[in-house]
Design a protein around this motif. Structure first.
Motif, PDB file in Angstrom:
ATOM      1  N   CYS A  49      -2.386  -5.290  -0.788  1.00 32.65           N
ATOM      2  CA  CYS A  49      -3.101  -4.071  -1.135  1.00 32.65           C
ATOM      3  C   CYS A  49      -3.160  -3.901  -2.665  1.00 32.65           C
ATOM      4  N   ASN A  79      -3.742  -1.333  -4.137  1.00 33.59           N
ATOM      5  CA  ASN A  79      -3.282   0.025  -4.411  1.00 33.59           C
ATOM      6  C   ASN A  79      -1.764   0.078  -4.567  1.00 33.59           C
ATOM      7  N   CYS A  80      -1.038  -0.613  -3.623  1.00 35.88           N
ATOM      8  CA  CYS A  80       0.425  -0.466  -3.613  1.00 35.88           C
ATOM      9  C   CYS A  80       1.171  -1.790  -3.470  1.00 35.88           C
ATOM     10  N   CYS A 140      -4.129  -1.311   4.799  1.00 36.41           N
ATOM     11  CA  CYS A 140      -2.771  -1.287   4.268  1.00 36.41           C
ATOM     12  C   CYS A 140      -1.890  -0.410   5.166  1.00 36.41           C
ATOM     13  N   CYS A 164       0.020   2.510   2.427  1.00 35.38           N
ATOM     14  CA  CYS A 164      -0.699   3.647   1.825  1.00 35.38           C
ATOM     15  C   CYS A 164      -1.987   3.967   2.603  1.00 35.38           C
TER      16      CYS A 164
HETATM   17 ZN   LIG Z   1      -1.478   0.063   0.071  1.00 36.48          ZN
END
Ligand SMILES: [Zn+2]
Length: 313
Positions: A147, A149-150, A165, A168
């Motif tokens: 991911c 994002n995270c 994901c 998140c």
């Molecule tokens: Zn994530």
């Protein structure tokens, strides 16, 4: 009225014009997909990194594998449902390059990159669009397993058309990167560039990635200005082409030069040249001239130059 809305459009570009119905509504039902994958008419395109695996059948090369044939290679890292061809399911199966590497030593398989397949006409033309589709999506999977994002490892969902994901809950979709490719024209002459990566005799259209916050027209004008220092006025759309190396969409345009002053950027192109329309016509017809070559018909650049050479723009 024609049932083909693109009837009067430019010639179909290589890698486009798929006969497969993507059947996106089927992507969300895992049970349906299992059934489709076991269908006795199911066919898998097998890809390992940049290599496409082809079956040798005498002189012919076949890119489609039955479910059982594919399982002999092991477990695919990712599988994507490409759609239905006359109700026959089509899939792309992505393997780790190391898993298909041993096939290079076999007489009954051939491993070859997709660009060479197109240039050599190694498989029937109808296979090029689904191979491009499979390569682009499977290549995206190979580069996006975590991911952004995270950082958590993501899960493949929607038959290979999304990664979710679990941490998140972000949803990630396969990306397509727009590239503008244009023929800048001043009267009876056009500008061609020679990339440092090209052979000495190969000349082509200018091209570059569209940037965030830019329209296609703005990207065309900026790229021409940056690469050869030429200001352009009117920009006209020509055609587009999927270019899965790794995930581009080539957006072909004509750009009318507002001046004749050029100043090449040596980092972007090795050389530029003005090409007369009469010479372009000869090159497109296959005549050799002064050691100048233009790209082959698998590239949209060829069709941009051809359309202008023939007075269609
Ligand atoms: Zn994530």
């Amino acid at each position: 009225m024609s049932n083909r809305p693109d009837r009067n459009s430019p010639p179909r570009q290589a890698y486009s014009g798929s006969r497969i119905e993507r059947a996106a509504v089927r992507r969300s039902d895992p049970a349906t997909l299992v059934t489709l994958a076991e269908n006795n008419r199911a066919g898998f395109y097998v890809i390992g990194g940049d290599a496409v695996v082809l079956k040798k059948r005498g002189e012919d090369l076949d890119p489609l594998f039955l479910p059982g044939e594919m399982r002999a290679f092991g477990t695919a890292r990712e599988t994507v449902f490409l759609g239905l061809l006359d109700e026959a399911p089509r899939f792309g199966a992505g393997f780790d390059p190391a898993a298909v590497e041993p096939l290079k030593a076999r007489d009954d398989f051939k491993l070859i990159d997709l660009r060479s397949i197109a240039v050599q006409g190694a498989v029937a033309a109808e296979h090029l669009p689904p191979l491009a589709e499979a390569k682009a999506v499977l290549g995206w999977h190979a580069r996006h397993r975590f991911c952004p994002n995270c950082g958590t490892a993501t899960n493949v969902v929607q038959a290979g058309w999304r990664r979710d994901c679990p941490s998140c809950h972000a949803e990630h979709f396969p990306r397509t990167d727009p590239v503008v490719i244009m023929l800048a024209i001043a009267g009876e002459r056009c500008v061609l560039g020679r990339s440092p990566r090209f052979p000495q005799t190969m000349w082509s259209c200018l091209a570059g990635f569209a940037e965030p916050g830019e329209s296609i027209e703005e990207a065309v004008r900026r790229e021409v200005r940056e690469e050869v220092g030429l200001a352009c006025a009117r920009v006209a759309y020509f055609a587009s082409q999927p270019w899965p190396f790794p995930s581009s969409l080539m957006i072909g345009c004509f750009a009318k030069a507002a001046s004749r002053d050029v100043k090449p950027d040596e980092n972007e192109i090795a050389e530029l040249r003005w090409l007369e329309r009469s010479v372009a016509r000869e090159l497109i017809a296959g005549k050799r001239r002064d050691g100048i070559q233009v790209p082959p018909p698998i590239a949209i650049a060829h069709h941009l130059i051809k359309a202008w050479a023939l007075g269609e723009y």
